[in-house]
Enzyme design. Structure first.
Site, PDB file in Angstrom:
ATOM      1  N   LYS A  23       0.813  -1.218   0.000  1.00  0.00           N
ATOM      2  CA  LYS A  23       0.000   0.000   0.000  1.00  0.00           C
ATOM      3  C   LYS A  23       0.843   1.264   0.000  1.00  0.00           C
ATOM      4  CE  LYS A  23      -4.443  -1.649   1.460  1.00  0.00           C
ATOM      5  NZ  LYS A  23      -5.509  -1.694   2.445  1.00  0.00           N
TER       6      LYS A  23
ATOM      7  N   ARG B  26      -4.055 -10.078   4.685  1.00  0.00           N
ATOM      8  CA  ARG B  26      -4.515 -10.050   3.281  1.00  0.00           C
ATOM      9  C   ARG B  26      -3.372  -9.525   2.434  1.00  0.00           C
ATOM     10  NH1 ARG B  26      -7.048  -6.452  -0.261  1.00  0.00           N
ATOM     11  NH2 ARG B  26      -8.780  -7.328  -1.433  1.00  0.00           N
TER      12      ARG B  26
HETATM   13  C1  7PJ Z   1      -8.404  -3.868   1.752  1.00  0.00           C
HETATM   14  C2  7PJ Z   1      -9.508  -4.527   1.252  1.00  0.00           C
HETATM   15  C3  7PJ Z   1      -8.082  -3.998   3.137  1.00  0.00           C
HETATM   16  C4  7PJ Z   1      -9.984  -5.435   3.306  1.00  0.00           C
HETATM   17  C5  7PJ Z   1      -8.562  -3.405  -0.321  1.00  0.00           C
HETATM   18  C6  7PJ Z   1      -5.725  -3.355  -1.800  1.00  0.00           C
HETATM   19  C7  7PJ Z   1      -6.603  -2.167  -1.843  1.00  0.00           C
HETATM   20  N1  7PJ Z   1     -10.299  -5.309   2.012  1.00  0.00           N
HETATM   21  N2  7PJ Z   1      -9.604  -4.218  -0.054  1.00  0.00           N
HETATM   22  N3  7PJ Z   1      -8.912  -4.786   3.858  1.00  0.00           N
HETATM   23  N4  7PJ Z   1      -7.809  -3.198   0.747  1.00  0.00           N
HETATM   24  N5  7PJ Z   1     -10.740  -6.184   4.099  1.00  0.00           N
HETATM   25  O1  7PJ Z   1      -6.164  -4.405  -2.244  1.00  0.00           O
HETATM   26  O2  7PJ Z   1      -4.581  -3.221  -1.355  1.00  0.00           O
HETATM   27  O3  7PJ Z   1      -7.144  -3.406   3.676  1.00  0.00           O
HETATM   28  S1  7PJ Z   1      -8.293  -2.706  -1.898  1.00  0.00           S
END
Ligand code: 7PJ
Length: 284
Positions: free
Chosen positions: A219, A253
């Site tokens: 990020k 994630r």
């Molecule tokens: C996140 C997400 C996160 C959850 C994205 C990326 C940007 N869902 N979707 N947590 N970030 N739960 O995929 O880095 O931090 S989109």
């Protein structure tokens, strides 16, 4: 701590990895993997590398991203979810749209990842009517504009209170506590200082006692710290994952499953979960 996600019971005694599969042409790092076979191959690679959950997303939520039409999002994600679920994979659908949640659950998804924390009309009822798990994420504002002027009086307290409120709304709607995951939403309406405060005090969010998921992978905050472009943020991402895991994060994630699984394995061998030290973090 066990997470129930459809037919899956995920043991979170040690932190696990959720690999994400973007089937969007415009994601900030790995967009472009829109072909069905290429997407499946990448998902299978992540499983082989040790991912416990695969998050399938057909709409980018990165800052300044454009919304995707519902039919297009369905066309992107449903066939992949069907195939992976049939293979026994624990599939999460990453969507903000209730209709996509419903179709994904019908196609075999075992979890819903919603950056709007099921606030869209009908969303909570759709998850409640299933056996799926849900990840409730905090976001300030809307993806298109959320990074323009994020503001909080106390970011950690506000994010914690929001997640507690949304988890309670889920429980009130009939979603059992062992199906609920919370996530502070790094980068979603947050400055670097907000993100760092949340990461530093992540134990406060872990203290809600729902499994804590974090997404830090490649990020912008890591770019701001290291000065590196998105393609060169692997080391920063692994460091961030460990900083989160030591403070109680249970689901990480990530894009880079193999590197993250190895880093967690080494750390967990040194300091096995649940250690006194980590329980202290969580209790703070
Ligand atoms: C996140 C997400 C996160 C959850 C994205 C990326 C940007 N869902 N979707 N947590 N970030 N739960 O995929 O880095 O931090 S989109």
């Amino acid at each position: 701590m066990i997470l129930k996600a459809g037919p899956h019971e995920i043991d979170l005694a040690a932190p696990c990895v959720k690999g994400f599969l973007n089937v969007t042409p415009d994601s900030f790092y790995d967009g472009g993997r829109v072909g069905h076979e290429a997407a499946l191959a990448h998902a299978r690679r992540m499983i082989a590398d040790g991912a416990r959950i695969i998050d399938v997303g057909g709409e980018s939520t990165r800052p300044e991203s454009e919304p995707v039409d519902e039919a297009e999002e369905l066309r992107r994600v449903v066939p992949i979810i069907e195939t992976l679920a049939r293979d026994g994979v624990c599939v999460s659908v990453d969507t903000m749209k209730p209709a996509v949640m419903r179709a994904a659950l019908d196609a075999g998804a075992a979890m819903v990842n919603d950056v709007r924390a099921l606030q869209a009309p009908g969303a909570i009822e759709i998850v409640a009517a299933s056996a799926a798990a849900v990840c409730l994420m905090h976001m300030q504002g809307e993806p298109a504009t959320m990074q323009r002027a994020p503001a909080y009086a106390n970011v950690v307290a506000e994010v914690r209170a929001f997640l507690a409120r949304r988890a309670q709304a889920c429980i009130d709607a009939g979603i059992a506590a062992d199906r609920i995951v919370v996530d502070p939403g790094f980068g979603f309406g947050k400055t670097l200082a907000h993100n760092l405060a949340l990461l530093r005090d992540l134990g406060e969010i872990a203290g809600l006692r729902y499994p804590l998921l974090v997404g830090l992978s490649r990020k912008g905050m890591l770019g701001a710290i290291t000065g590196r472009h998105v393609g060169d943020r692997l080391a920063g991402s692994v460091a961030a994952v460990l900083a989160a895991a030591v403070r109680g994060a249970r689901i990480l994630r990530v894009h880079d499953v193999a590197a993250t699984v190895d880093a967690l394995a080494v750390w967990n061998a040194v300091d096995p979960w649940p250690s006194q030290r980590r329980e202290r973090w969580i209790d703070q």
